[in-house]
Every structure is written in C-alpha cells, then in structure tokens.
Enzyme design. Structure first.
Site, PDB file in Angstrom:
ATOM      1  N   LYS A  50       0.825  -1.241   0.043  1.00  0.00           N
ATOM      2  CA  LYS A  50      -0.060   0.135   0.221  1.00  0.00           C
ATOM      3  C   LYS A  50       0.664   1.267  -0.005  1.00  0.00           C
ATOM      4  CE  LYS A  50      -3.772   2.026   2.708  1.00  0.00           C
ATOM      5  NZ  LYS A  50      -4.668   1.542   4.010  1.00  0.00           N
ATOM      6  N   SER A  82      -9.376   2.534   3.436  1.00  0.00           N
ATOM      7  CA  SER A  82      -8.161   3.056   2.552  1.00  0.00           C
ATOM      8  C   SER A  82      -7.609   1.975   1.698  1.00  0.00           C
ATOM      9  CB  SER A  82      -7.272   3.984   3.112  1.00  0.00           C
ATOM     10  OG  SER A  82      -6.559   3.401   4.176  1.00  0.00           O
ATOM     11  N   SER A 130      -9.502   0.247   7.389  1.00  0.00           N
ATOM     12  CA  SER A 130      -9.269   0.108   6.137  1.00  0.00           C
ATOM     13  C   SER A 130      -8.641  -1.111   5.407  1.00  0.00           C
ATOM     14  CB  SER A 130      -8.052   1.017   6.065  1.00  0.00           C
ATOM     15  OG  SER A 130      -8.589   2.627   6.261  1.00  0.00           O
TER      16      SER A 130
END
Length: 466
Positions: free
Chosen positions: A67, A144, A168
């Site tokens: 990520k 996210s 997330s």
C-alpha cells in the site's frame, strides 16, 4: 506459489511475469496499482539468483504489492495518495514489515492506490484517480486499502499488504470479497521511522483469498521490532498450524447495531442471519449483545488523533518544501480536517489516549463472557464511486460516510484483532463481509474459526467478473 518455487516447478521470474501480465490485463480497468517497481523486482531476483537464495523462505518468489501509504521501499517514492507528496524524495529505508516479507522470499513489484492520507473508506484521489471494484466497475473498492483489495480480487496477486486505522483492511475486504485481518495492536511492526500509528489504532497486515495465506503472512510479519516500546507476544506455534485445530464450541456475541446508528441494508442483514444460522449449525453458542460504548467519545478520540497526525505530517512536508500547502496540494475534506485540528491541545491528545485505554478495557471485559463478537463489517453495500471521495463539501461527505465505518472503528480504538470474511453476496452481485472480533492477542481464535467457515461455506469459487 512458494512450494512450486522450492520444488523447481516454477521460477520466481515465471511468477513475476505472470503477475505483470495480469496487471497489464486488468489494471487499466480497475486502477488498483498506482506505481510499478518492475526494475526493483528484477534486480532483487537477479541478486537472489547470484546468491543462490531464490528458493529460500516461506514466501519464496511470491510477487507482492503493498500500500502506498506510510509504507516505504528503499529507492522509491511513497505518495500517501496526495499531490503534496507525489514528488517527495525516494525512501532511504524499507519499512520493517515489507523488509520481513522480502526476507521470507516475497518479491515487491509495485504499490497499491490509497486515498489521501487514508482519510476515507473509498480509494479515490485527485493524485491517482479512482480505483474500481472488480465486481462492478461503477462501484468503490472501499478504502483506504482499496487498491490492495481490488488487486487481490482481480487476481493480480493472491495477497497484498494493507493497513487499517479505522477499518481500512476490513471494509475493502468486505466490498471486494476477500479476507481482511486487522491484527492486535502492536502485533506487526510499524517502523523504522515510527513505532506506532495513531497511538496504536493503525496496524498493518494483508488482504488475501485464503485463510491459509493470511496466517502465513502473519507468521512472516509479526514480532517485536528493535526500538519499539510495545509488542504483542507471539504464540508458541505458527499461525498456519492453527488452521488444523478445531475451534471448539465458541461463545459468540452478535452485535447488530452500528455505533453510528445507520440501518443495515437488506443484503447485509440477510447475510448476518445466514451467518448466525451457520454458526449455530456448527455447534457454537450465540447470544445477542449491545455494546456499552459512547460513540461520541469513541469517534471524538479517534478523530482527534487522526487530525493531529495528519497535521503533523503535512507540516513536516511544508518545512521540506519551504512553503505552505495550498488547495492545489490537498483535497477538500483533508483541508477541513486540517482546520479542525488546529485547536487541538496537548490535553486533548492525552485524553484521547486515555479514551483508547478505557474503551480497550471495556471491550476486553466482553471476552470474559464471549470468545468472539460477530457483526457486519459495514451497514451498507459498497457505494458508487464519488460518494465518499475527499473532493466534496464536508456535509455531503459525512452524510454518505455514516454507513461505512460504524462497526469497524471500535477495534482500532480498543486494539482487538478483527477479521472480515466473504460470507455473502447481494442480489445484484456485490460481496458482503461479516466481521469477527476476539480478545487482544486472539488471532489464533479468529483464524481457527475462519478456517472452519472457509471449509464449511467455501468462497474460493466466487471470482470477480473483471
């Protein structure tokens, strides 16, 4: 994959080539991967070939995406989903968790998209555009860690790194039909620059297709990091071994009501009922539970910590640039958060930390009576793209966000591990996840139960149409 590498059936180069081919086929449609680091990966494979270590490690040769948020790979940029950081200098060091995956044999070859500073439950940004859900390209992949979840759901990689500061990992896992385990606070390392995220509310792990792979990566990533004052003591045996153990008869508490009060959409309520019946048929005991948590205290403390952390990150960048951030650097909701955090005092942060501890203690008391807590991951199905973006007025954003994080933030503040499992589908073909939460350090309980559910209600054959 790693077994095929060790047996000589495949080479690491074969796996990287296959991952890149799948990336080229589907990423233009879903925009899950925002940075490709093919040269880094090929150089790493060449170094291992010369050293004779290509087949070593539990993750030998496994291609890995991670990520693009507060996570670094030496020599590459981390943008944090923000235009303010897109031209930041390459990292001097690799994040400890990514380094551990790499030491176990994984091959990092790119980064996955995230919203600006991870501030929303969709993966959309002015810096990188929209990440599309592989099940329906008009829908959000969640956030996210939506880039990671979409990449796994679309078959670019079987596992991708993800982080979770308010849901997330679990929210995009639910929306994309994959597995997402948020580990206990301090189970996995956050360094080397910082040893905790958001007072421990933000932790890192992976999203995956199988319970086995989630356990394998947790084994590779967990453990104390030199310099960190806190860590979660490991089990005496690997987590992958837990999957062979019967979970026994568990006491399961069912939480139906979101802390935001948002109602459950019909597909989510139906999946919850199906899950309750399934657990009962497996011999587990179920009981209804209403949590005695003040949502204003919970979300107030969480918001205070996030706002202050983002403000500090932006101010650090402003000092490097020698100028203030402008409306061309930051999205609307980010700017509102920045303004709201300006008046935060040291006492406010101290009280927020105390709230984390008191809510954590309250939640731990529930596990004197129960082994796990079952709830939905979200109150609503994945929204259409645009509804939860950070580039909109505050009032419309808050109205749309009510159904997304009302169940997940609690485990971030309290510190317990929680897992999203793909246990349902809506009538219009969207995945529905259910969440199980255990006591601090209880990942073994979650993984044993997840393995049982994976075997008795398989989801492996459900593949996104992209």
């Amino acid at each position: 994959m790693s077994e095929a590498i060790r047996s000589g059936e495949l080479s690491p180069e074969d796996l990287l080539t296959a991952a890149l081919a799948r990336y080229n086929a589907v990423n233009p449609k879903i925009q899950a991967v925002n940075m490709l680091h093919e040269t880094y990966a090929r150089n790493l494979l060449a170094q291992r070939r010369v050293a004779g270590t290509s087949s070593q490690g539990a993750l030998a040769g496994v291609p890995l995406l991670f990520k693009d948020l507060n996570t670094t790979l030496q020599g590459t940029i981390t943008s944090n989903g923000s235009r303010l950081f897109k031209d930041s200098p390459p990292a001097e060091r690799t994040s400890t968790l990514i380094a551990r995956y790499q030491q176990a044999g994984a091959v990092p070859f790119g980064k996955t998209a995230a919203p600006e500073f991870g501030l929303t439950t969709t993966t959309e940004s002015l810096a990188w555009g929209q990440t599309h859900n592989p099940w329906n390209l008009a829908m959000s992949a969640g956030g996210s860690s939506g880039g990671s979840a979409a990449a796994v759901a679309a078959g670019i990689v079987p596992v991708a790194h993800a982080t979770d500061g308010g849901g997330s990992i679990r929210i995009p896992a639910s929306y994309c039909g994959v597995i997402g385990l948020k580990p206990s606070r301090y189970r996995t390392p956050s360094g080397p620059q910082h040893f905790e995220g958001l007072f421990g509310a933000s932790v890192a792990n992976v999203v995956s297709r199988t319970v086995r792979d989630s356990a394998l990566f947790l084994d590779a990533g967990q453990g104390h990091e030199t310099g960190s004052a806190y860590w979660c003591a490991p089990l005496e045996r690997p987590y992958v071994d837990e999957l062979q153990r019967d979970p026994g008869k568990l006491r399961v508490a069912v939480v139906r009501r979101s802390l935001t009060g948002a109602p459950l959409e019909s597909a989510i309520a139906a999946t919850l009922e199906q899950t309750i019946k399934h657990l009962s048929a497996l011999g587990h005991e179920l009981d209804e539970l209403t949590l005695n948590i003040d949502p204003r205290q919970l979300f107030g403390a969480h918001g205070t910590v996030i706002g202050t952390a983002v403000r500090a990150q932006i101010q650090d960048r402003e000092q490097v640039l020698g100028r203030a951030a402008t409306a061309q650097d930051l999205e609307q909701i980010t700017r509102v958060n920045l303004e709201r955090s300006q008046g935060t005092r040291g006492e406010d942060l101290y009280r927020a930390r105390q709230t984390f501890e008191s809510i954590g203690a309250t939640m731990e008391q529930q596990f004197d009576r129960y082994d796990v807590i079952l709830s939905p991951v979200t109150g609503s199905l994945t929204p259409t793209l645009g509804l939860l973006s950070l580039d909109q007025p505050w009032d419309s954003y808050v109205g749309h966000a009510m159904g997304s994080a009302g169940f997940t933030v609690l485990a971030n503040v309290s510190g317990q591990p929680a897992i999203s499992l793909p246990l349902g589908m809506s009538d219009n073909g969207l995945p529905v996840g259910m969440m199980f939460t255990a006591r601090l350090g209880g990942e073994d309980v979650l993984l044993r139960l997840a393995s049982q559910l994976e075997q008795t209600s398989p989801w492996a054959d459900r593949r996104a149409p992209v």
